[in-house]
Design an enzyme around this catalytic site. Structure first.
Site, PDB file in Angstrom:
ATOM      1  N   SER A 148       0.856  -5.842   2.638  1.00 21.05           N
ATOM      2  CA  SER A 148       0.354  -7.365   3.074  1.00 21.05           C
ATOM      3  C   SER A 148       0.159  -8.263   1.846  1.00 21.05           C
ATOM      4  CB  SER A 148      -0.927  -7.099   3.666  1.00 21.05           C
ATOM      5  OG  SER A 148      -0.871  -6.279   4.774  1.00 21.05           O
ATOM      6  N   SER A 204      -4.262 -10.414   2.602  1.00 23.79           N
ATOM      7  CA  SER A 204      -3.626 -11.569   3.321  1.00 23.79           C
ATOM      8  C   SER A 204      -4.324 -12.826   2.990  1.00 23.79           C
ATOM      9  CB  SER A 204      -3.524 -11.200   4.878  1.00 23.79           C
ATOM     10  OG  SER A 204      -2.791 -10.173   5.139  1.00 23.79           O
ATOM     11  N   GLU A 255     -19.972  -8.845   7.584  1.00 26.88           N
ATOM     12  CA  GLU A 255     -19.945  -7.525   7.097  1.00 26.88           C
ATOM     13  C   GLU A 255     -20.063  -7.474   5.672  1.00 26.88           C
ATOM     14  OE1 GLU A 255     -20.724  -4.684   9.012  1.00 26.88           O
ATOM     15  OE2 GLU A 255     -20.578  -5.889  10.943  1.00 26.88           O
ATOM     16  N   ASP A 269      -3.635  -4.004  11.769  1.00 27.30           N
ATOM     17  CA  ASP A 269      -3.238  -3.334  10.792  1.00 27.30           C
ATOM     18  C   ASP A 269      -4.079  -1.997  10.718  1.00 27.30           C
ATOM     19  OD1 ASP A 269      -1.413  -3.041   8.362  1.00 27.30           O
ATOM     20  OD2 ASP A 269      -3.077  -2.857   7.551  1.00 27.30           O
ATOM     21  N   HIS A 294      -3.097   1.869  11.582  1.00 27.57           N
ATOM     22  CA  HIS A 294      -2.893   2.799  10.118  1.00 27.57           C
ATOM     23  C   HIS A 294      -3.923   4.230  10.383  1.00 27.57           C
ATOM     24  CE1 HIS A 294      -1.017   0.831   6.995  1.00 27.57           C
ATOM     25  NE2 HIS A 294      -1.828  -0.159   6.887  1.00 27.57           N
ATOM     26  N   HIS A 339       4.304  -7.768   8.488  1.00 29.92           N
ATOM     27  CA  HIS A 339       5.045  -6.667   8.778  1.00 29.92           C
ATOM     28  C   HIS A 339       4.948  -5.829  10.021  1.00 29.92           C
ATOM     29  CE1 HIS A 339       1.557  -4.376   8.073  1.00 29.92           C
ATOM     30  NE2 HIS A 339       1.268  -5.108   6.897  1.00 29.92           N
ATOM     31  N   HIS A 352       3.296   1.290   7.200  1.00 29.50           N
ATOM     32  CA  HIS A 352       4.149   0.045   7.490  1.00 29.50           C
ATOM     33  C   HIS A 352       5.538   0.400   7.939  1.00 29.50           C
ATOM     34  CE1 HIS A 352       1.341  -2.467   5.142  1.00 29.50           C
ATOM     35  NE2 HIS A 352       0.518  -1.813   6.047  1.00 29.50           N
TER      36      HIS A 352
END
Length: 662
Positions: A199, A262, A376, A422, A426, A464, A585
């Site tokens: 990323s 990102s 957070e 993402d 994962h 991606h 990915h």
């Protein structure tokens, strides 16, 4: 004997002569008869006159009949969707004011779909829309870039189905808000050094306009991952930074930490995407003069709106977290003693900092020109885990950002990341990932309501994809997760509150708790959703699978069979072919969807870094600030602060005409 739960919600079918054709949306999966009745019935329920309500051979059949012996079902409904299979009680009740209302008797593959005219009519409408499509050839005042981290085409397709099923439909025919955009392209995601990207390298491409090396942020390919000294002289500026220099307001919204790869590519120049705070940096990098990403967030670019997670990287070590003060693992981590939140507030006039939904909702003052919301210590919670009373959603953050940024008469640039798509992939938890994608789409829809395509270029893409697939010849209407997807029953039974808290259970399938809707309860009738046929190992499997990841498992010398209702759980890990600690990915192209001014520039198959250039050209940002039409666009932007939207559109049309005329 079927082990029925003793707390079963009473139902009543429409009376004789007043019965309606029931409609229940179900999958094509054959269930057989769904029977209604009690194991043991009160005497008052016996000797009821027979009545039948039918809406077709595959549908709902409601009936009454005299009891022939104690324990014989006397009152209720059959649900027939084929021969053979499981059964489900839909018990009746003699109370005349309680009415069973079932929606959707016809299957998703309705009779209309079986006729050529249905498809021909739809295609003609789409063709007419395509013929009427004209490029919006003037420049954009505003740009919104939505990025679904890991939202490859398989994820988008599955999210579309999930969205439709959440709304009670079959799902396949559903349409995402982003899919209504008229212009589409594909982007190649490889980085300079990797066939399958990360990323950070992709973020540098679509935000800064150059391909880079994996794990580096805001640096050209001359920089080497982890080597601080290669940073200097190789910095590349993002489109967000260039938009701010051009006088626009700029913002970042993410469901990850705001220092993540990102969003980090929008403002940082770092040889490592992992240098969140100084505590995460090697001593050599600190000695060589490199700064951590959190520090750069505050000092590199004047960002008007920053919303996401990442509190712990902003405050000194051992600073208690405001939300989790008793948990030392959530404390601040900075070794340099800097309070970056305080520094940011002191440096900005009209700045506000919030850390929960209550604080975000309270920001209504027009004097607030800068807003930082960190909700957070690290990443925000998954949507399926989110506390809606304390934590804002991506939709709410996007709306707040737009409302602040659009006050600038020069326009704005907003980057919105659905970052936990993402993370869900994962971890091998597809339901978490797809719900995040659905929420990103809801944010796209809300942004469309708050802006106009006449002056706002909106782009949706991914950085991606993932090794995520769904297949197995599953039938129409099957739950995307391989669990249960069924119809909706509305039961007005306000005297039976337990219906919203209890479960009805039977072998293999489970009818989950009802939810109150006004005076009624909504329940789902399950349709088996595993792949129709078992694998060669004679074991069931779900439609969704991963090429690798933590879902790999071997038990008793083989793959464990997928089972229900476990496959519907939000934290269920779909099976994977190759054992890895985290799923990876994938390297295929990702989609780019666009609407608004200059959206037609997004076409064909492009390199990923082209995205930044097309956006910069559309908004007259460097290096395209002096292109033809940009001077007129700037005059239009400055002159519309008090103008209504129709006047803005008219002015833009005039500008476009001037451009075409030379």
């Amino acid at each position: 004997m079927w082990p029925w739960h003793r707390h079963i919600c009473p139902l009543q079918e429409p009376g004789a002569g007043k019965a309606r054709a029931a409609r229940l949306r179900m999958g094509d999966r054959a269930l057989g008869w769904v029977r209604a009745g009690y194991n043991t019935l009160p005497r008052s329920w016996q000797a009821v006159k027979a009545v039948r309500v039918t809406c077709g051979p595959q549908g709902l059949h409601c009936w009454r009949r005299p009891s022939r012996s104690p324990g014989t079902p006397t009152h209720g409904c059959h649900l027939r969707v084929g021969a053979g299979g499981s059964s489900l009680f839909l018990p009746g009740s003699p109370a005349p004011r309680r009415v069973l209302v079932v929606r959707g008797c016809s299957l998703p593959t309705a009779d209309a779909e079986k006729t050529p005219g249905y498809w021909n009519k739809g295609a003609r409408m789409r063709l007419e829309s395509a013929l009427a499509l004209q490029p919006v050839a003037w420049r954009a005042k505003n740009i919104i870039l939505f990025m679904g981290d890991g939202m490859g085409l398989p994820t988008m397709s599955a999210a579309r189905i999930y969205k439709g099923q959440l709304a009670g439909g079959s799902g396949e025919e559903s349409v995402l808000a982003m899919e209504t955009f008229p212009h589409v392209a594909l982007a190649k995601t490889y980085t300079i050094d990797r066939q399958v990207p990360d990323s950070a390298g992709t973020g540098t491409a679509y935000l800064c306009g150059v391909k880079a090396n994996a794990k580096t942020l805001g640096l050209s390919g001359a920089a080497v991952y982890g080597k601080c000294r290669t940073t200097f002289g190789n910095e590349v500026d993002s489109i967000l930074h260039r938009a701010r220099l051009a006088g626009k307001s700029v913002g970042i919204v993410t469901t990850t930490r705001v220092q993540h790869a990102s969003p980090g590519a929008a403002y940082a120049h770092s040889a490592s995407r992992s240098w969140y705070a100084d505590a995460n940096m090697p001593k050599e990098a600190l000695r060589d003069g490199c700064k951590d990403i959190a520090y750069q967030l505050v000092h590199n670019t004047d960002i008007n709106v920053i919303l996401g997670g990442g509190r712990m990287y902003m405050t000194p070590k051992r600073t208690p977290d405001p939300e989790y003060p008793e948990d030392p693992a959530q404390n601040g981590t900075r070794k340099d003693g800097l309070d970056l939140i305080a520094e940011w507030l002191n440096a900005k006039q009209g700045a506000r900092y919030v850390w929960d939904k209550k604080g975000l909702d309270a920001v209504e003052d027009d004097s607030v020109s800068h807003l930082m919301g960190l909700f957070e210590p690290k990443d925000l919670k998954y949507e399926l885990n989110r506390n809606a009373s304390t934590d804002p959603s991506i939709v709410e953050m996007t709306e707040k950002a737009i409302r602040i940024l659009r006050r600038n008469p020069n326009g704005f640039f907003l980057f919105v990341e659905g970052g936990r798509i993402d993370h869900g992939h994962h971890s091998g938890r597809a339901k978490q990932a797809l719900m995040e994608a659905v929420m990103l789409d809801r944010a796209v829809a809300r942004a469309g309501e708050l802006t106009s395509p006449s002056d706002t270029l909106t782009v949706v893409t991914a950085d991606h994809s993932h090794v995520f697939t769904f297949g197995g010849n599953t039938l129409r209407g099957t739950s995307i997760f391989g669990g249960s997807q069924g119809g909706v029953v509305s039961i007005p039974v306000p005297t039976y509150p337990f219906c919203s808290h209890r479960r009805l259970s039977w072998p293999k399938w489970e009818l989950r708790r009802g939810t109150w809707l006004g005076q009624g309860v909504t329940m789902s009738f399950p349709v088996p959703g595993l792949a129709p046929k078992k694998a060669k190992d004679k074991r069931a499997y779900t439609s969704i699978l991963y090429g690798n990841g933590p879902g790999y498992s071997i038990r008793d010398g083989g793959r464990p069979a997928a089972s229900l209702p476990a496959a519907e759980d939000k934290d269920y890990r779909q099976q994977a072919a190759v054992p890895l600690e985290t799923e990876t990915h994938s390297g295929e192209d990702v989609v780019v969807l666009a609407q608004g001014p200059m959206a037609h520039l997004f076409h064909g198959v492009q390199e990923q870094h082209y995205i930044a250039h097309a956006m910069a050209y559309a908004a007259c940002l460097e290096p395209y600030a002096t292109e033809p039409g940009c001077r007129a666009a700037r005059r239009a932007s400055h002159g519309t602060q008090c103008s209504s939207q129709p006047l803005l559109a008219l002015l833009a049309l005039c500008v476009a005409g001037h451009m075409v005329g030379g």
